[in-house]
Design an enzyme around this catalytic site. Structure first.
Site, PDB file in Angstrom:
ATOM      1  N   ARG A  65      34.068  49.939  45.665  1.00 34.71           N
ATOM      2  CA  ARG A  65      35.461  50.350  45.513  1.00 34.71           C
ATOM      3  C   ARG A  65      35.685  51.794  45.958  1.00 34.71           C
ATOM      4  O   ARG A  65      36.826  52.241  46.047  1.00 34.71           O
ATOM      5  CB  ARG A  65      35.890  50.162  44.052  1.00 34.71           C
ATOM      6  CG  ARG A  65      35.897  48.703  43.619  1.00 34.71           C
ATOM      7  CD  ARG A  65      35.765  48.540  42.110  1.00 34.71           C
ATOM      8  NE  ARG A  65      36.829  49.137  41.348  1.00 34.71           N
ATOM      9  CZ  ARG A  65      37.954  48.515  40.992  1.00 34.71           C
ATOM     10  NH1 ARG A  65      38.162  47.260  41.381  1.00 34.71           N
ATOM     11  NH2 ARG A  65      38.866  49.107  40.273  1.00 34.71           N
ATOM     12  N   LYS A  90      41.218  44.155  19.950  1.00 40.41           N
ATOM     13  CA  LYS A  90      40.097  43.489  20.604  1.00 40.41           C
ATOM     14  C   LYS A  90      39.175  42.898  19.537  1.00 40.41           C
ATOM     15  O   LYS A  90      38.821  43.579  18.566  1.00 40.41           O
ATOM     16  CB  LYS A  90      39.338  44.481  21.490  1.00 40.41           C
ATOM     17  CG  LYS A  90      38.275  43.837  22.359  1.00 40.41           C
ATOM     18  CD  LYS A  90      37.701  44.839  23.358  1.00 40.41           C
ATOM     19  CE  LYS A  90      36.692  44.153  24.280  1.00 40.41           C
ATOM     20  NZ  LYS A  90      36.160  45.070  25.305  1.00 40.41           N
ATOM     21  N   GLU A 116      36.555  54.726  40.283  1.00 36.36           N
ATOM     22  CA  GLU A 116      35.352  54.982  41.082  1.00 36.36           C
ATOM     23  C   GLU A 116      35.610  55.965  42.222  1.00 36.36           C
ATOM     24  O   GLU A 116      34.752  56.810  42.520  1.00 36.36           O
ATOM     25  CB  GLU A 116      34.811  53.662  41.641  1.00 36.36           C
ATOM     26  CG  GLU A 116      34.250  52.712  40.596  1.00 36.36           C
ATOM     27  CD  GLU A 116      35.302  51.823  39.956  1.00 36.36           C
ATOM     28  OE1 GLU A 116      34.946  51.036  39.058  1.00 36.36           O
ATOM     29  OE2 GLU A 116      36.497  51.921  40.331  1.00 36.36           O
TER      30      GLU A 116
END
Length: 593
Positions: free
Chosen positions: A364, A248, A336
């Protein structure tokens, strides 16, 4: 030096006209282009830099847009946007009236699926692949690109589980860089780390066990190796899985070394990578830090306090507690549903659980909120960060539905603080012992009180559940605000020529409402104005309308908030103006009554 190649690439068909040996130059130019624009315009940086070679390889090998690419989340899709015809207006990325920061179907035929929340790519691409089979198109390619943090989510596993028993022409590419926004966590992360090190801790590869043709891991920055493997997989039917290793922030040293900061770094020097300094002197605190520092202070005094967040320890500032009490504060990854039911399980054992989830992400886990928490009346404390309009991330991230979807749930308390002191006090009040679950919603960004930590941290006052507050008395119009948007009301009234006509009441509790005060207001005011930073359909204003109807009041009621539409990207100030809940719009409205 070779002529610039990127400037002549208007679509992937142009890219496919190049020799393969020219692609490393395209990769360097694309990386530089992203850095130059994001340095000035801001946005998500590290994720897109990490997949430059993969992006080019995908569009070079596959016949896009006929072959379908689905990017998970979308933080990694800047290079994709630039290659697919949006180079010249990429500088408008995430701005009002500009292009979206995420893939969006209405924006381009190359954006095959709208994304923003994670872990949807496998299910979406599988759905496309099954549809292609049903239509008799067995040659179309369907590719899902997903990160190692996102693939740990339950929905991604559900997609893998289904795909493994189909003959769908699906390729799942795992972009493994060991980090989402914060470092990845969990047993799957440990497994992938072992695989990358050549130390598979299990005899069987878990992906192969799900009936995928697994290959890798390979170096995701070796564009020739990636192209070679994609061409091989292109000829294989059925579900396939390619594991690639990337870094990244690749290509910008600071972004590689500080991956959390450079996920979305703000403005920086494109040459050196140095962040533009931002003075925070004499600024009010961020609401997330008020939460993080307050829960840490409370946890020091109450050993039953637990903190939970799904993959947002830095964004929620639960990191403060995680650093000091690692056994009582948990990052559960992008999960979640698990976070909510984990909190519920802990609450059954007498723990005081603060479950911190961004408002848009709690959507969610809606079934878990109803079934596992509210139905059992467990006193879980939901701390909903980024409630209301969040700005440049746009429609997928605005936290504008929570009031409406939470206030309809039995047993649920819904509270929105007007400032950081109110947030501090409700966090304190919640751990004294509530008989119900509570949702505490607060906005992205800063509060209104400077030097908060030095003067107010630890000086708590218990809040009476369901009580409203009279901020200002008035003679003609009663304005009822919920949450921090009430500060716009205060500023608007201060600008009026005749402020004495306006009464202003803060109703922090959407549920339960302060009905005693409401009866007084409806008996004394012929005009009522409600304002919230949530949707006007089913929100705080709707609750006031319901109260008036149930009690046969005939006062005129004006409901202000987020209109019944998906609000796109822009600064919070611009979007408030669009929704007519900014200071100037309120001043004009109040003056015209």
């Amino acid at each position: 030096m070779s002529a610039n190649l990127l400037s002549n690439l208007n679509n992937p068909a142009d890219l496919r006209q190049l020799e393969e040996t020219q692609l490393p130059q395209v990769a360097q130019e694309l990386r530089n282009f992203i850095i130059d624009i994001v340095a000035v315009k801001e946005g998500h940086l590290g994720a897109s830099l990490g997949v430059v070679e993969l992006t080019i390889a995908l569009h070079y090998v596959f016949d896009t847009p006929n072959d379908l690419l689905v990017w998970d989340v979308g933080h990694q899709a800047y290079g994709h946007k630039i290659i697919t015809g949006r180079r010249d207006n990429f500088h408008t990325n995430r701005q009002l009236g500009g292009i979206s920061g995420f893939p969006k179907r209405s924006e381009s035929v190359y954006d095959t699926f709208g994304v923003g929340h994670s872990s949807t790519s496998i299910s979406a691409a599988l759905g496309m692949a099954i549809a292609s089979n049903l239509k008799g198109d067995y040659n179309k390619q369907h590719i899902a690109i997903i990160g190692d943090a996102s693939i740990a989510s339950g929905m991604a596993f559900e997609g893998l589980n289904h795909a493994g028993v189909t003959d769908a022409n699906l390729l799942v590419i795992l972009n493994d860089n060991a980090i989402g926004i914060d470092p990845s966590v969990g047993a799957l992360k440990q497994y992938l780390t072992a695989v990358k090190a050549g130390k598979n801790p299990r005899q069987n590869n878990m992906i192969k066990s799900l009936n995928f043709d697994y290959s890798g891991p390979i170096d995701g920055h070796d564009i020739f190796a990636v192209i070679k493997e994609l061409k091989r997989l292109q000829k294989i039917k059925g579900p396939k899985f390619l594991h690639i290793i990337t870094t990244k922030g690749k290509g910008l040293q600071q972004a590689e070394e500080n991956q959390v900061i450079y996920h979305a770094p703000g403005k920086f020097d494109a040459t050196t990578g140095a962040l533009q300094p931002k003075s925070e002197e004499n600024l009010p605190p961020k609401y997330q830090d008020v939460f993080g520092l307050t829960i840490l202070d409370l946890a020091r005094k109450n050993e039953k306090i637990i903190g939970i967040t799904p993959a947002m320890p830095s964004g929620s500032s639960l990191k403060f507690m995680m650093d000091e009490f690692p056994k009582r504060a948990f990052d559960v990854g992008i999960a979640e549903q698990h976070a909510v039911t984990l909190a519920a399980g802990m609450a059954t054992q007498g723990m005081i659980v603060y479950c911190n989830i961004y408002s848009t992400f709690l959507q969610r886990a809606y079934d878990q909120v109803i079934h596992d928490v509210a139905l059992q009346n467990l006193p879980v404390i939901f701390c909903l960060d980024r409630a209301g309009l969040v700005g440049e991330d746009g429609a997928t991230h605005h936290g504008v539905f929570d009031i409406a979807y939470l206030r309809c749930i039995p047993n649920m308390i819904v509270y929105a603080p007007s400032d950081e002191i109110a947030l501090q006090n409700i966090l304190y009040t919640a751990q004294l012992g509530l008989n119900n679950p509570i949702a505490i919603r607060y906005p992205r960004g800063r509060g209104v009180i400077t030097n908060w930590q030095a003067t107010n941290l630890g000086k708590y006052q218990e809040i009476e559940i369901g009580r409203s507050i009279c901020n200002k008395k008035g003679s003609r119009i009663a304005v009822l605000s919920n949450g921090s948007i009430g500060n716009n009301v205060t500023l608007a009234i201060a600008k009026m020529q005749h402020p004495e006509t306006i009464a202003h009441y803060d109703f922090p509790f959407v549920k339960p409402l302060d009905e005693k005060v409401l009866h007084i207001l409806f008996n004394n005011f012929k005009t009522i104005v409600t304002i919230e930073d949530g949707t006007v359909k089913g929100g705080f204003g709707s609750a006031i309308l319901e109260f008036a109807s149930e009690n046969n009041y005939t006062s005129k009621i004006t409901v202000l908030g987020i209109p019944d539409e998906f609000i796109e990207q822009g600064t919070v100030a611009e979007l408030q103006q669009y929704c007519k809940i900014d200071v100037k719009s309120l001043e004009i409205l109040f003056s015209n009554y």
